[in-house]
Design a protein around this motif. Structure first.
Motif, PDB file in Angstrom:
ATOM      1  N   LYS A  25      12.402   0.656   0.598  1.00  0.00           N
ATOM      2  CA  LYS A  25      11.597   1.225  -0.498  1.00  0.00           C
ATOM      3  C   LYS A  25      12.386   1.219  -1.808  1.00  0.00           C
ATOM      4  O   LYS A  25      11.819   1.006  -2.883  1.00  0.00           O
ATOM      5  CB  LYS A  25      11.165   2.645  -0.141  1.00  0.00           C
ATOM      6  CG  LYS A  25      10.200   2.667   1.027  1.00  0.00           C
ATOM      7  CD  LYS A  25       8.904   3.352   0.688  1.00  0.00           C
ATOM      8  CE  LYS A  25       7.849   2.940   1.700  1.00  0.00           C
ATOM      9  NZ  LYS A  25       6.677   3.782   1.744  1.00  0.00           N
ATOM     10  N   ASN A  28      12.357  -2.307  -2.923  1.00  0.00           N
ATOM     11  CA  ASN A  28      10.988  -2.650  -3.301  1.00  0.00           C
ATOM     12  C   ASN A  28      10.691  -2.145  -4.713  1.00  0.00           C
ATOM     13  O   ASN A  28      10.072  -2.844  -5.519  1.00  0.00           O
ATOM     14  CB  ASN A  28      10.008  -2.031  -2.303  1.00  0.00           C
ATOM     15  CG  ASN A  28       8.603  -2.570  -2.438  1.00  0.00           C
ATOM     16  OD1 ASN A  28       8.395  -3.786  -2.393  1.00  0.00           O
ATOM     17  ND2 ASN A  28       7.632  -1.697  -2.617  1.00  0.00           N
ATOM     18  N   LYS A 147       9.750  10.986  -2.121  1.00  0.00           N
ATOM     19  CA  LYS A 147       8.548  10.513  -1.421  1.00  0.00           C
ATOM     20  C   LYS A 147       8.761  10.481   0.089  1.00  0.00           C
ATOM     21  O   LYS A 147       7.846  10.761   0.858  1.00  0.00           O
ATOM     22  CB  LYS A 147       8.215   9.088  -1.883  1.00  0.00           C
ATOM     23  CG  LYS A 147       7.345   9.035  -3.119  1.00  0.00           C
ATOM     24  CD  LYS A 147       6.994   7.594  -3.402  1.00  0.00           C
ATOM     25  CE  LYS A 147       5.550   7.416  -3.795  1.00  0.00           C
ATOM     26  NZ  LYS A 147       5.221   5.993  -3.984  1.00  0.00           N
ATOM     27  N   ILE A 180       5.205  -4.337  -8.501  1.00  0.00           N
ATOM     28  CA  ILE A 180       5.619  -3.624  -7.289  1.00  0.00           C
ATOM     29  C   ILE A 180       4.435  -3.579  -6.312  1.00  0.00           C
ATOM     30  O   ILE A 180       3.343  -3.169  -6.684  1.00  0.00           O
ATOM     31  CB  ILE A 180       6.051  -2.179  -7.610  1.00  0.00           C
ATOM     32  CG1 ILE A 180       6.976  -2.135  -8.821  1.00  0.00           C
ATOM     33  CG2 ILE A 180       6.672  -1.508  -6.390  1.00  0.00           C
ATOM     34  CD1 ILE A 180       8.344  -2.677  -8.603  1.00  0.00           C
ATOM     35  N   LEU A 181       4.676  -4.009  -5.087  1.00  0.00           N
ATOM     36  CA  LEU A 181       3.600  -4.067  -4.093  1.00  0.00           C
ATOM     37  C   LEU A 181       3.838  -3.049  -2.976  1.00  0.00           C
ATOM     38  O   LEU A 181       4.975  -2.716  -2.674  1.00  0.00           O
ATOM     39  CB  LEU A 181       3.541  -5.466  -3.479  1.00  0.00           C
ATOM     40  CG  LEU A 181       3.217  -6.612  -4.431  1.00  0.00           C
ATOM     41  CD1 LEU A 181       3.379  -7.946  -3.707  1.00  0.00           C
ATOM     42  CD2 LEU A 181       1.801  -6.474  -4.977  1.00  0.00           C
ATOM     43  N   PRO A 182       2.753  -2.589  -2.354  1.00  0.00           N
ATOM     44  CA  PRO A 182       2.915  -1.644  -1.246  1.00  0.00           C
ATOM     45  C   PRO A 182       3.635  -2.282  -0.052  1.00  0.00           C
ATOM     46  O   PRO A 182       3.538  -3.494   0.152  1.00  0.00           O
ATOM     47  CB  PRO A 182       1.482  -1.279  -0.854  1.00  0.00           C
ATOM     48  CG  PRO A 182       0.571  -2.034  -1.720  1.00  0.00           C
ATOM     49  CD  PRO A 182       1.350  -2.873  -2.660  1.00  0.00           C
ATOM     50  N   LEU A 183       4.297  -1.436   0.726  1.00  0.00           N
ATOM     51  CA  LEU A 183       4.942  -1.886   1.958  1.00  0.00           C
ATOM     52  C   LEU A 183       4.108  -1.394   3.132  1.00  0.00           C
ATOM     53  O   LEU A 183       3.846  -0.200   3.259  1.00  0.00           O
ATOM     54  CB  LEU A 183       6.352  -1.309   2.059  1.00  0.00           C
ATOM     55  CG  LEU A 183       7.421  -2.002   1.229  1.00  0.00           C
ATOM     56  CD1 LEU A 183       8.729  -1.230   1.286  1.00  0.00           C
ATOM     57  CD2 LEU A 183       7.642  -3.429   1.754  1.00  0.00           C
ATOM     58  N   ILE A 184       3.738  -2.307   3.984  1.00  0.00           N
ATOM     59  CA  ILE A 184       2.753  -1.945   5.003  1.00  0.00           C
ATOM     60  C   ILE A 184       2.956  -2.799   6.247  1.00  0.00           C
ATOM     61  O   ILE A 184       3.366  -3.958   6.146  1.00  0.00           O
ATOM     62  CB  ILE A 184       1.334  -2.144   4.405  1.00  0.00           C
ATOM     63  CG1 ILE A 184       0.262  -1.531   5.279  1.00  0.00           C
ATOM     64  CG2 ILE A 184       1.037  -3.611   4.149  1.00  0.00           C
ATOM     65  CD1 ILE A 184      -1.095  -1.455   4.587  1.00  0.00           C
ATOM     66  N   GLU A 188      -1.286  -1.584  10.062  1.00  0.00           N
ATOM     67  CA  GLU A 188      -1.873  -0.725   9.025  1.00  0.00           C
ATOM     68  C   GLU A 188      -2.787  -1.540   8.108  1.00  0.00           C
ATOM     69  O   GLU A 188      -3.877  -1.088   7.740  1.00  0.00           O
ATOM     70  CB  GLU A 188      -0.764  -0.070   8.199  1.00  0.00           C
ATOM     71  CG  GLU A 188       0.044   0.963   8.972  1.00  0.00           C
ATOM     72  CD  GLU A 188       1.365   1.360   8.306  1.00  0.00           C
ATOM     73  OE1 GLU A 188       1.976   2.332   8.751  1.00  0.00           O
ATOM     74  OE2 GLU A 188       1.787   0.674   7.335  1.00  0.00           O
ATOM     75  N   LEU A 192      -6.761  -0.992   7.374  1.00  0.00           N
ATOM     76  CA  LEU A 192      -7.315  -0.763   6.035  1.00  0.00           C
ATOM     77  C   LEU A 192      -8.383  -1.799   5.680  1.00  0.00           C
ATOM     78  O   LEU A 192      -9.410  -1.464   5.090  1.00  0.00           O
ATOM     79  CB  LEU A 192      -6.200  -0.767   4.981  1.00  0.00           C
ATOM     80  CG  LEU A 192      -5.228   0.421   5.053  1.00  0.00           C
ATOM     81  CD1 LEU A 192      -4.212   0.337   3.928  1.00  0.00           C
ATOM     82  CD2 LEU A 192      -5.967   1.755   4.992  1.00  0.00           C
ATOM     83  N   PHE A 216      -2.230   5.396  13.077  1.00  0.00           N
ATOM     84  CA  PHE A 216      -2.453   5.330  11.630  1.00  0.00           C
ATOM     85  C   PHE A 216      -3.835   5.885  11.273  1.00  0.00           C
ATOM     86  O   PHE A 216      -3.976   6.761  10.417  1.00  0.00           O
ATOM     87  CB  PHE A 216      -2.311   3.885  11.164  1.00  0.00           C
ATOM     88  CG  PHE A 216      -2.536   3.681   9.697  1.00  0.00           C
ATOM     89  CD1 PHE A 216      -1.640   4.185   8.763  1.00  0.00           C
ATOM     90  CD2 PHE A 216      -3.643   2.981   9.236  1.00  0.00           C
ATOM     91  CE1 PHE A 216      -1.833   4.000   7.402  1.00  0.00           C
ATOM     92  CE2 PHE A 216      -3.851   2.788   7.880  1.00  0.00           C
ATOM     93  CZ  PHE A 216      -2.947   3.301   6.962  1.00  0.00           C
ATOM     94  N   ARG A 220      -4.800   9.581   9.239  1.00  0.00           N
ATOM     95  CA  ARG A 220      -5.353   9.469   7.894  1.00  0.00           C
ATOM     96  C   ARG A 220      -6.728  10.111   7.818  1.00  0.00           C
ATOM     97  O   ARG A 220      -7.348  10.399   8.838  1.00  0.00           O
ATOM     98  CB  ARG A 220      -5.457   7.991   7.506  1.00  0.00           C
ATOM     99  CG  ARG A 220      -4.099   7.358   7.317  1.00  0.00           C
ATOM    100  CD  ARG A 220      -3.512   7.903   6.052  1.00  0.00           C
ATOM    101  NE  ARG A 220      -2.154   7.446   5.822  1.00  0.00           N
ATOM    102  CZ  ARG A 220      -1.490   7.728   4.691  1.00  0.00           C
ATOM    103  NH1 ARG A 220      -2.064   8.423   3.735  1.00  0.00           N
ATOM    104  NH2 ARG A 220      -0.267   7.320   4.538  1.00  0.00           N
ATOM    105  N   LEU A 355       2.158  -6.039   0.683  1.00  0.00           N
ATOM    106  CA  LEU A 355       0.737  -6.398   0.702  1.00  0.00           C
ATOM    107  C   LEU A 355       0.306  -6.834  -0.686  1.00  0.00           C
ATOM    108  O   LEU A 355       0.449  -6.092  -1.657  1.00  0.00           O
ATOM    109  CB  LEU A 355      -0.108  -5.205   1.156  1.00  0.00           C
ATOM    110  CG  LEU A 355      -1.606  -5.483   1.288  1.00  0.00           C
ATOM    111  CD1 LEU A 355      -1.881  -6.390   2.483  1.00  0.00           C
ATOM    112  CD2 LEU A 355      -2.394  -4.191   1.437  1.00  0.00           C
TER     113      LEU A 355
END
Ligand code: TPP
Ligand code: SF4
Lengths: 547, 272
Positions: A25, A28, A147, A180-184, A188, A192, A216, A220, A355
């Motif tokens: 992270k 990232n 976070k 910056i891209l999400p880490l997944i 997951e 989604l 997951f 959620r 992602l």
């Protein structure tokens, strides 16, 4: 190209995975692209686990064999992985447990305890030491900690701060301009994508590597009901029941559970009830090597279910494709009222990717009844698709595992009626084939598009195959939709090939058999079946011999 | 033609106990809105009932009536879901589903057509066949003794347990009504003769008697009633009636809790 790999290892329970994720992270948020492979065994405590974090300025989808950093919480990490460390590489180790002559040893458990933490916070010590070594600003580290450590943030920060002051900066990592891209994880992303296409319910019986889809969605609040039942037979039958009553359902398992689901799959084809089945493969046969990967269910999945049947089977290869196909396959299942399979594996399910969504997924319309005239659930139509209605809609909806007439009543006597219904389904199978024929991205082409030497691959073999092909300037064909087979696209893609090499992770060359069935002969096979994922270097070595 | 009838040809043997169940069930639901009913069946002679009733139906696989019924209920809790199942269906092939549906208190009604053998496959022993049952697969007699399914269901925490007889249509109709009205898992075991392979008509006519409702919430009392007859060939008295009834939150109310409070976009932001 910047491309380096960090391995974080320890005993199961020491938190190496968490440390790896936090490090990922941090990098990232500096604009680097990340791929994390998590390795663990089928046990809860003890045993060796590690994460390999590959960091690059370009998108990467696969591991690299050589390591630039080893962060060792236990001695086994060094014993097992030192051989893979580059000559220029660095070792950071937990000096409370390890004696080692090179690199940076830190009494991390002692420090954690001195600052009021517990020995498991040794991983925090190692994160901070690593961050300082590569010149990450403390502010950034702090942001990520805020976070990632919801519990015990203060102590973790205190530990990190002390270590950050004590450790010497060796280099200053550059910040990149990338978005910056999400880490997944693949699982997951798949979940989604299916949510975007209107997933209502997810049924499962736990089985690695599919379990994290259940976890997951359960953890959620996406409005998806998650239900664990007594076995995979109940799972698929309940999912069919829910879909009959109008709810979009998905179920997930691995090879063994998929085997139990096959009677329900066949039922879904006969009764024309949509359901998406995720089979995340591990090494087979039987229990196999449960927490490792493989692609040996291909034959089985394509041939699953008794009777004359065609379904959809797709094989995404990374998180982007999992997201996209998680949605598309649910829409297709409902459009054609059919079971559909997503075939992935451990490497995709549990690895972490960036992602990068480039297509919008939305729920598409079902083939709903237009409320005119008399309702017949299995009305004979030209394209084989009959109108959908659900119980509670004011008409009688009868569905059945028997061959049936248009009203859904058992048909045993009339040969004519039986043939007509079989042919209705055949026309639907043709429409499904046509759907695939018209899909530009049923296959994907990479590398040198003009090369006459072609690698054909699918799923998790794709990333390593693309990287290996670069070195030899080859063309790579990734088959994304496996059923109905995109024979037109594949034939065209290999039309002028002089050499076809299949790259796949099973022992029998199952993809090559599928190609042969469709009139495409692979001259050579690159197979891997050791349960560990195929590496670009392994493909390169074999290509050297072949070419 | 009754609005609940289909014009589908009935192929049960004359004198089969399934006829009584069909009549009693149609009577039991005649005041219900058929639009809100979904019936489910497994596979066997009993299962043909779904073809004979003009309401929403799901003709499942052998042994798999219950998970389908549970899935329908979870998808649409407004529906009243009734599963017709055989002893082969739910005590052999699908016994795990029966135990778990009861344990979960799934809000479905299970009508167990108990003819104490596989009929459609021409007469083999099931989990409730008498010891020594001579069928085609056991010409010298079944080597196993029967289980008591209602005892099993009590142990599985079923919240409504009852037994009736296909030859006592009035009692069956009343019992079905009560079972359907019960919120949670209800079972009506229906003793039924199979005139072709195991004709128990006379035995049940002579030995069954109807119990009064008493101490319905007592497990001990229920067990006594349930154990009065243990499925032996020549039992003395076979009680019918509701043996056990307690109230407990049904499964769907406990499990359907996932409200939409976040979006995919929210999550992707969080994962940066
Ligand atoms: C998976 C599977 N195994 C076996 C069968 C064959 N089969 C059809 S009906 C039946 C037995 C039915 O017995 P029961 O449930 O007691 O119903 P009955 O016919 O007695 O009403 C069997 C074994 C089947 N249809 N499916
Ligand atoms: S075989 Fe037995 S159960 Fe089947 S229809 Fe005939 S009498 Fe009824």
């Amino acid at each position: 190209m910047k491309d380096f790999t960090i391995l974080v290892g320890g005993q199961a329970g020491q938190g190496s995975r968490k440390a790896g994720l936090v490090i990922a992270k941090i990098l990232n948020s500096l604009g680097y692209r990340i791929f994390i492979y998590d390795d663990y065994q089928s046990l809860i405590r003890g045993g060796h686990s590690f994460s390999k974090i590959r960091v690059s300025d370009k998108k990467v989808e696969g591991q690299s064999e050589e390591l630039d950093y080893i962060i060792a919480l236990d001695k086994e990490t060094i014993d097992k992985h030192l051989d893979s460390l580059k000559d220029s590489g660095t070792v950071l180790f937990n000096a409370d447990r390890i004696e080692f002559k090179k690199g940076l040893g830190i009494k991390s458990e002692t420090i954690a305890k001195e600052e009021g933490g517990s020995s498991i916070m040794a991983n925090t010590v190692m994160i901070s030491a690593f961050a300082k070594t590569i010149g990450v600003d403390f502010e950034l580290l702090k942001n990520v900690f805020q976070k990632e450590f919801k519990k015990g943030l203060d102590i973790n920060l205190k530990i990190a701060e002390r270590v950050y002051v004590e450790v010497i900066e060796k280099t200053k990592i550059e910040k990149l301009e990338n978005k910056i891209l999400p880490l997944i994880t693949g699982n997951e992303a798949l979940a989604l994508g299916s949510v975007e296409a209107g997933l209502d319910m997810y049924y499962a019986y736990p089985m690695t590597p599919a379990t994290s889809i259940l976890h997951f969605l359960a953890g959620r609040k996406l409005g998806v009901e998650t239900i664990q039942l007594e076995n995979e037979i109940a799972v698929i039958i309940a999912a069919l029941g829910s879909a009959y009553a109008g709810k979009r359902t998905m179920i997930g398992t691995s090879g063994g559970g998929f085997a139990l689901m096959t009677e329900g799959l066949s039922f879904g084809v006969m009764a024309e009830i949509p359901v998406v089945i995720v089979n995340s493969q591990r090494t087979g046969p039987a229990t196999g090597v449960p927490t490792y990967s493989g692609q040996s269910d291909l034959n089985f999945v394509l041939n699953a279910g008794h009777g004359d049947l065609v379904k959809f089977t797709v094989a995404p290869s990374n998180a982007d494709e999992c997201y996209e196909w998680g949605g598309r396959i649910l829409n297709l299942a409902w459009k054609y009222q059919t079971p559909a399979v997503v075939l992935i594996d451990k490497e995709i399910s549990e690895s972490t990717f960036n992602l990068d969504i480039n297509s919008k997924i939305e729920q598409e319309n079902n083939s709903l009844w237009n409320q005119e005239g008399e309702y017949r659930r299995y009305e004979i139509t030209e394209n084989g698709i009959s109108p959908l209605a659900f119980p509670g809609n004011g008409v009688v909806v009868k569905t059945t595992s028997y061959e049936h007439d248009q009203n859904g009543l058992t048909a045993e006597e009339s040969e004519e009626e039986i043939t007509a219904m079989q042919e209705k389904r055949l026309r639907k199978f043709e429409a499904m084939q046509e759907e695939v024929d018209n899909m530009e991205d049923a296959i994907k082409i990479f590398g040198n598009k003009d090369s006459k030497n072609v690698l054909i691959t699918f799923g998790s073999s794709t990333g390593p195959a693309i990287e290996a092909a670069e070195k030899f300037d080859l063309k790579v064909v990734q088959i994304v939709v496996l059923e109905p087979f995109p024979v037109i696209q594949v034939t065209e893609a290999v039309g002028d090939a002089s050499l076809i090499v299949c790259v796949e992770q099973n022992a029998l060359g199952q993809l090559a058999s599928l190609l042969a069935k469709n009139g495409i002969e692979a001259e050579e096979l690159i197979l891997k079946y050791s349960s560990r994922v195929i590496q670009k270097g392994e493909i390169e070595d074999l290509l050297k011999e072949i070419l | 033609m009754n609005k609940l009838d289909t014009n589908y040809k009935n192929t049960w043997c004359p004198g089969c106990g399934n006829f009584g169940i069909l009549v009693a069930f149609k009577n039991a639901i005649k005041d219900e809105d058929p639009n809100n009913i979904a019936i489910v069946s497994g596979i066997g002679c009993h299962a043909k009932i779904v073809d004979y009733i003009n309401v929403n139906s799901f003709y499942s696989l052998h042994g798999r009536a219950l998970p389908a019924a549970e899935g329908i209920k979870l998808a649409n809790p407004d529906l009243k879901v009734i599963a017709f199942t055989g002893d082969g269906d739910s005590l052999d092939e699908g016994i795990s589903h029966l135990i778990h549906a009861a344990k979960r208190n799934s809000d479905i009604t299970v009508v167990l057509h108990n003819n104490r053998l596989f009929a459609l496959t021409t007469g083999q022993f099931t989990a409730v066949s008498v010891e020594g049952f001579k069928g085609k697969s056991t010409p010298t007699g079944a080597p196993e003794s029967p289980i008591n399914p209602l005892e099993l269901l009590l142990a599985s925490n079923a919240t409504f347990i009852s037994r009736s007889y296909s030859g006592n249509i009035k009692h069956l109709e009343e019992t079905l009504k009560r079972a359907i009205a019960h919120k949670g898992f209800s079972i009506v075991e229906v003793l039924e003769p199979c005139v072709s392979f195991f004709n128990t008509t006379e035995f049940y006519n002579n030995k069954t008697y109807v119990l009064d409702d008493a101490n319905l919430d007592s497990r001990e009392e229920a067990l006594k009633k349930i154990r009065e007859w243990n499925y032996e060939e020549n039992g003395e008295k076979v009680p019918l009636g509701v043996f056990y009834e307690v109230s407990k939150l049904p499964f769907y109310e406990r499990v359907l809790t996932n409200k939409k409070e976040e979006t995919v976009e929210d999550i992707l932001k969080e994962l940066i």
